[in-house]
Design a protein around this motif. Structure first.
Motif, mmCIF file in Angstrom:
data_model
loop_
_atom_site.group_PDB
_atom_site.id
_atom_site.type_symbol
_atom_site.label_atom_id
_atom_site.label_comp_id
_atom_site.label_asym_id
_atom_site.label_seq_id
_atom_site.Cartn_x
_atom_site.Cartn_y
_atom_site.Cartn_z
ATOM 1 N N VAL A 17 -7.768 -1.825 2.868
ATOM 2 C CA VAL A 17 -6.662 -1.140 3.533
ATOM 3 C C VAL A 17 -6.342 -1.937 4.781
ATOM 4 N N GLY A 40 -6.239 -2.890 -4.259
ATOM 5 C CA GLY A 40 -5.257 -3.027 -3.186
ATOM 6 C C GLY A 40 -4.878 -4.479 -3.023
ATOM 7 N N ALA A 42 -4.038 -1.935 0.196
ATOM 8 C CA ALA A 42 -3.135 -0.839 0.524
ATOM 9 C C ALA A 42 -2.564 -1.117 1.903
ATOM 10 N N SER A 43 -1.267 -1.087 2.008
ATOM 11 C CA SER A 43 -0.610 -1.401 3.282
ATOM 12 C C SER A 43 -0.282 -0.151 4.090
ATOM 13 N N SER A 44 -0.744 1.018 3.628
ATOM 14 C CA SER A 44 -0.555 2.264 4.378
ATOM 15 C C SER A 44 -1.651 3.239 3.979
ATOM 16 N N GLU A 46 -1.122 6.269 3.086
ATOM 17 C CA GLU A 46 -0.607 6.964 1.904
ATOM 18 C C GLU A 46 -0.970 6.215 0.621
ATOM 19 N N ILE A 47 -0.801 4.907 0.626
ATOM 20 C CA ILE A 47 -1.146 4.108 -0.550
ATOM 21 C C ILE A 47 -2.657 4.134 -0.767
ATOM 22 N N ALA A 50 -3.573 7.364 -2.392
ATOM 23 C CA ALA A 50 -3.154 7.359 -3.796
ATOM 24 C C ALA A 50 -4.121 6.539 -4.641
ATOM 25 N N LEU A 51 -4.530 5.377 -4.145
ATOM 26 C CA LEU A 51 -5.475 4.534 -4.881
ATOM 27 C C LEU A 51 -6.820 5.243 -5.040
#
Length: 127
Positions: A17, A40, A42-44, A46-47, A50-51
């Motif tokens: 992240v 990932g 993941a850039s947020s 929220e992402i 979700a992951l």
């Protein structure tokens, strides 16, 4: 870097992240060579959340802050799921809440052996 400690990473699914260049290409390649399956990045938050719902996650390496947002809501979910995590940062962040025990601050994301021990090594003695 101790080779034996890198074996702790083999076949682990690590959620990354980050909001920028936390995990540089060379570090990402070194993680993959150690047998890590990268989820990932993941850039947020929220992402990342979700992951966490759809992918196998054995551990996480995170930036503390992604743009103006901190990752503490994701940290709480990781703690609830008993998934180990580390914050990989290049400087101390005064906003790190002391209530988030069980993490380590790494001064260099390239300190792969330290990250491996923090995520998957035996717990340190409290005494």
């Amino acid at each position: 870097m101790e080779i034996g400690d890198l074996g702790l990473l083999a076949e682990k699914h690590l959620l990354i992240v980050e909001g920028g260049n936390l995990i540089a290409d060379a570090v990402r390649l070194a993680l993959e060579r150690a047998g890590v399956i990268i989820v990932g990045p993941a850039s947020s938050v929220e992402i990342g959340l979700a992951l966490l719902e759809i992918a196998r996650i054995d551990g996480a390496i995170m930036d503390i802050r992604i743009e103006a947002e901190t990752v503490f809501s994701l940290v709480e979910r990781l703690q609830d799921a008993r998934i180990p995590f580390v914050f990989a940062i290049s400087h101390a962040d005064a906003d790190v809440a002391t209530s988030y025990g069980g993490y380590r601050l790494s001064e260099s994301p390239a300190a792969l052996a330290e990250i491996a021990r923090a995520l998957f090594g035996p717990p340190e003695d409290a005494g």
